[in-house]
Design an enzyme around this catalytic site. Structure first.
Site, PDB file in Angstrom:
ATOM      1  N   TYR A   1       0.846  -1.206   0.000  1.00 54.54           N
ATOM      2  CA  TYR A   1       0.000   0.000   0.000  1.00 54.54           C
ATOM      3  C   TYR A   1       0.871   1.242   0.000  1.00 54.54           C
ATOM      4  O   TYR A   1       1.834   1.327   0.754  1.00 54.54           O
ATOM      5  CB  TYR A   1      -0.928   0.020   1.227  1.00 54.54           C
ATOM      6  CG  TYR A   1      -2.373   0.027   0.782  1.00 54.54           C
ATOM      7  CD1 TYR A   1      -2.914   1.171   0.203  1.00 54.54           C
ATOM      8  CD2 TYR A   1      -3.163  -1.114   0.856  1.00 54.54           C
ATOM      9  CE1 TYR A   1      -4.223   1.171  -0.266  1.00 54.54           C
ATOM     10  CE2 TYR A   1      -4.454  -1.122   0.397  1.00 54.54           C
ATOM     11  CZ  TYR A   1      -4.986   0.032  -0.163  1.00 54.54           C
ATOM     12  OH  TYR A   1      -6.258   0.033  -0.645  1.00 54.54           O
TER      13      TYR A   1
ATOM     14  N   GLU B   1      -0.534   4.871  -0.619  1.00 50.44           N
ATOM     15  CA  GLU B   1      -1.311   6.088  -0.895  1.00 50.44           C
ATOM     16  C   GLU B   1      -0.430   7.317  -0.772  1.00 50.44           C
ATOM     17  O   GLU B   1       0.346   7.442   0.168  1.00 50.44           O
ATOM     18  CB  GLU B   1      -2.488   6.195   0.076  1.00 50.44           C
ATOM     19  CG  GLU B   1      -3.681   5.382  -0.388  1.00 50.44           C
ATOM     20  CD  GLU B   1      -4.872   5.490   0.555  1.00 50.44           C
ATOM     21  OE1 GLU B   1      -4.949   6.469   1.320  1.00 50.44           O
ATOM     22  OE2 GLU B   1      -5.710   4.584   0.512  1.00 50.44           O
TER      23      GLU B   1
ATOM     24  N   ASP C   1      -6.921  12.837 -25.612  1.00 53.02           N
ATOM     25  CA  ASP C   1      -7.010  11.458 -25.114  1.00 53.02           C
ATOM     26  C   ASP C   1      -6.455  10.555 -26.201  1.00 53.02           C
ATOM     27  O   ASP C   1      -7.153  10.189 -27.149  1.00 53.02           O
ATOM     28  CB  ASP C   1      -8.467  11.115 -24.784  1.00 53.02           C
ATOM     29  CG  ASP C   1      -8.624   9.692 -24.284  1.00 53.02           C
ATOM     30  OD1 ASP C   1      -7.651   8.915 -24.370  1.00 53.02           O
ATOM     31  OD2 ASP C   1      -9.727   9.344 -23.814  1.00 53.02           O
TER      32      ASP C   1
ATOM     33  N   THR D   1      -4.188   5.527 -22.010  1.00 48.74           N
ATOM     34  CA  THR D   1      -4.105   4.221 -21.371  1.00 48.74           C
ATOM     35  C   THR D   1      -2.722   3.667 -21.704  1.00 48.74           C
ATOM     36  O   THR D   1      -2.057   4.125 -22.629  1.00 48.74           O
ATOM     37  CB  THR D   1      -5.174   3.259 -21.910  1.00 48.74           C
ATOM     38  OG1 THR D   1      -5.097   3.248 -23.338  1.00 48.74           O
ATOM     39  CG2 THR D   1      -6.569   3.684 -21.498  1.00 48.74           C
TER      40      THR D   1
ATOM     41  N   LYS E   1      -2.807  -0.317 -24.569  1.00 54.06           N
ATOM     42  CA  LYS E   1      -3.217  -0.461 -25.981  1.00 54.06           C
ATOM     43  C   LYS E   1      -1.964  -0.406 -26.855  1.00 54.06           C
ATOM     44  O   LYS E   1      -1.082  -1.254 -26.667  1.00 54.06           O
ATOM     45  CB  LYS E   1      -4.257   0.603 -26.302  1.00 54.06           C
ATOM     46  CG  LYS E   1      -5.519   0.414 -25.440  1.00 54.06           C
ATOM     47  CD  LYS E   1      -6.589   1.458 -25.671  1.00 54.06           C
ATOM     48  CE  LYS E   1      -7.710   1.262 -24.645  1.00 54.06           C
ATOM     49  NZ  LYS E   1      -8.704   2.342 -24.691  1.00 54.06           N
TER      50      LYS E   1
ATOM     51  N   ARG F   1      -2.258  -2.922 -17.910  1.00 46.21           N
ATOM     52  CA  ARG F   1      -3.537  -2.207 -17.885  1.00 46.21           C
ATOM     53  C   ARG F   1      -3.427  -1.054 -16.908  1.00 46.21           C
ATOM     54  O   ARG F   1      -3.213  -1.269 -15.707  1.00 46.21           O
ATOM     55  CB  ARG F   1      -4.687  -3.116 -17.449  1.00 46.21           C
ATOM     56  CG  ARG F   1      -4.964  -4.247 -18.390  1.00 46.21           C
ATOM     57  CD  ARG F   1      -6.342  -4.806 -18.180  1.00 46.21           C
ATOM     58  NE  ARG F   1      -7.310  -4.079 -18.962  1.00 46.21           N
ATOM     59  CZ  ARG F   1      -7.547  -4.292 -20.244  1.00 46.21           C
ATOM     60  NH1 ARG F   1      -6.883  -5.217 -20.901  1.00 46.21           N
ATOM     61  NH2 ARG F   1      -8.453  -3.581 -20.869  1.00 46.21           N
TER      62      ARG F   1
HETATM   63  C1  LIG Z   1      -9.745   2.737 -23.877  1.00 50.28           C
HETATM   64  C2  LIG Z   1     -10.066   4.177 -23.803  1.00 50.28           C
HETATM   65  C3  LIG Z   1     -10.471   4.791 -22.616  1.00 50.28           C
HETATM   66  C4  LIG Z   1     -10.806   4.011 -21.367  1.00 50.28           C
HETATM   67  O1  LIG Z   1      -9.849   3.192 -20.903  1.00 50.28           O
HETATM   68  P1  LIG Z   1     -10.210   1.984 -19.893  1.00 50.28           P
HETATM   69  O2  LIG Z   1      -8.861   1.573 -19.448  1.00 50.28           O
HETATM   70  O3  LIG Z   1     -10.953   0.991 -20.704  1.00 50.28           O
HETATM   71  O4  LIG Z   1     -11.038   2.570 -18.800  1.00 50.28           O
HETATM   72  C5  LIG Z   1     -10.673   6.155 -22.614  1.00 50.28           C
HETATM   73  N1  LIG Z   1     -10.508   6.880 -23.726  1.00 50.28           N
HETATM   74  C6  LIG Z   1     -10.147   6.324 -24.893  1.00 50.28           C
HETATM   75  C7  LIG Z   1      -9.969   7.188 -26.093  1.00 50.28           C
HETATM   76  C8  LIG Z   1      -9.923   4.954 -24.976  1.00 50.28           C
HETATM   77  O5  LIG Z   1      -9.585   4.412 -26.148  1.00 50.28           O
END
Ligand SMILES: *Cc1c(COP(=O)(O)O)cnc(C)c1O
Length: 440
Positions: free
Chosen positions: A48, A50, A194, A220, A223, A229
């Site tokens: 932990y 925080e 994003d 993220t 991807k 993750r």
């Molecule tokens: C995948 C994604 C998210 C969310 O991510 P999670 O890890 O699934 O919560 C937000 N914005 C975009 C553009 C994404 O492709």
């Protein structure tokens, strides 16, 4: 992995086998390197911590502090940004944190419509937190499937958003952050990029970087970035110039704003992925992702299929089945899965079906490229998909909405036993099994 819990262990082994035997074309999925996987099951999972390095609420964080500092430094260097937070649990909470830091409830948020390739967290109305807590205004795409910047400007001038989000999940073209910047400046909005989907392409030099244009960047890490993750929030020089406290505001939005303890194994995985992404091999990976996407798009078109916007400038594309039969995306995605190729159904711009019964299928090349597949394989995969579409193209969704669920249930039972689909699956398995889950 301990094999004591045979019930779960069997399922995990089965899942691994599924991933090896099948071809995964979901553009948000990828396989992390063995090093990333190893650290995720390490002792870091036990701790932990925080707070932030040097300012923790728990003792015993000497090593965790160093790990988080290394992760932050590597990400800052990789992107060329002065501030980063690597603690968001995933992309959705990261976006919540950014909004929490930049807006009061009821202020205006602008994002790309989900049906046109945006994300739920970009203000999708009624059913999402971003659509309920903020005044959500959504922009869309033109007939050529590209973002309509005249509309973005008009909406921005009219609604004076606090935040404009430029981000995508099913939009096949490059995000033009420079154009968003002009509009954000005109109306005094924060520009949030994003780049969850395209971050690997940005780092790999295959996509315009948002760093000179955006105030805040979210991505993220699982991807195209090929990490664990998780997610991270970057603050740019430009953002810090506007508000020197912006980094601190993001940090406080994560904790105490929205989260408790960070996932330290994930943090270490992000550090590892950032180092891997800084290697020349990653530039080559990003290049191959793009080449494969073009090759897959060309093959699909050569085999008679139509694509949203007629192609791709990124790692993803959407097959537009609306002219064959509105709502056919459900049947095609299911039949592809039976045939050993998994993807997901998706809306197309000006969707004639519905979000649940859409007319598109979304495909991407990050994962197959990680496995080492190339242009030849993409050509073959395009042919297989066209064969699948041909097999199910007459399975039109009933007009009567009440009959649809029953129709889909029967369709699935038939597809499971369809000899032509199972014949393709044999070919797919033979090919896919020769590629490791992570090659380069
Ligand atoms: C995948 C994604 C998210 C969310 O991510 P999670 O890890 O699934 O919560 C937000 N914005 C975009 C553009 C994404 O492709």
């Amino acid at each position: 992995m301990s094999k004591q819990d045979t019930e779960i262990h069997k399922l995990v082994e089965r899942e691994e086998q599924r991933q090896i035997e099948m071809i995964g074309l979901i553009p948000s999925e990828n396989n992390g390197s063995p090093a990333v996987h190893a650290v995720l099951s390490s002792s870091l999972n036990n701790k932990y911590s925080e707070g932030y390095p040097g300012r923790r609420y728990y003792e015993g964080n000497q090593n965790i502090d160093e790990i988080e500092n290394v992760a932050r430094d590597r990400v800052k260097e990789l992107f060329g940004v002065p501030y980063v937070n690597v603690q968001p649990y995933s992309g959705s909470p990261a976006n919540s944190a950014i909004y929490f830091a930049l807006m009061q409830p009821g202020e205006t948020l602008m994002g790309l419509k989900l049906a046109n390739g945006g994300h739920l967290t970009h203000g999708h109305p009624n059913v999402t937190a971003s659509g309920r807590f903020y005044n959500s205004v959504q922009y869309g795409v033109s007939d050529n499937a590209r973002i309509n910047f005249d509309e973005v400007r008009q909406l921005a001038l009219k609604h004076k958003p606090r935040v404009i989000v430029a981000g995508n999940t099913a939009y096949p073209f490059e995000l033009e952050f420079d154009k968003f910047r002009e509009i954000a400046d005109e109306v005094g909005a924060w520009l949030v990029a994003d780049i969850s989907h395209v971050t690997g392409l940005v780092v790999g030099g295959q996509h315009q970087s948002p760093v000179p244009y955006a105030d805040v960047i979210m991505t993220t890490t699982h991807k195209t970035f090929r990490g664990p993750r998780g997610a991270m929030i970057l603050v740019t020089e430009r953002g810090l110039e506007k508000d020197p406290d912006l980094g601190k505001k993001i940090d406080s939005a994560i904790i105490p704003g929205l989260q408790g303890g960070p996932h330290n194994a994930t943090t270490a995985g992000i550090a590892i992925a950032a180092k891997e992404a800084a290697q020349p091999e990653f530039q080559d990976y990003a290049k191959r992702v793009r080449e494969n996407a073009d090759a897959l798009a060309d093959s699909l078109k050569a085999n008679g299929l139509k694509l949203v916007g007629d192609g791709t400038e990124t790692h993803l594309m959407v097959i537009d089945l609306s002219e064959i039969s509105p709502g056919l995306g459900v049947q095609v995605a299911y039949a592809m899965d039976v045939a050993g190729i998994y993807a997901n159904r998706n809306t197309v711009p000006h969707e004639p079906g519905s979000p649940f019964y859409p007319s598109g299928v979304r495909l991407g090349t990050p994962l197959v490229t990680t496995r080492g597949m190339g242009v030849e394989e993409m050509k073959q995969i395009g042919e297989w998909i066209a064969r699948v579409v041909d097999i199910v193209k007459d399975k039109t969704l009933p007009e009567d909405k009440k009959e649809r669920a029953k129709f889909i249930k029967e369709f699935r039972a038939q597809a499971d036993a369809n000899k032509d689909l199972l014949a393709i699956r044999k070919e797919v398995t033979a090919l896919a099994s020769t590629f490791p889950l992570f090659k380069s």
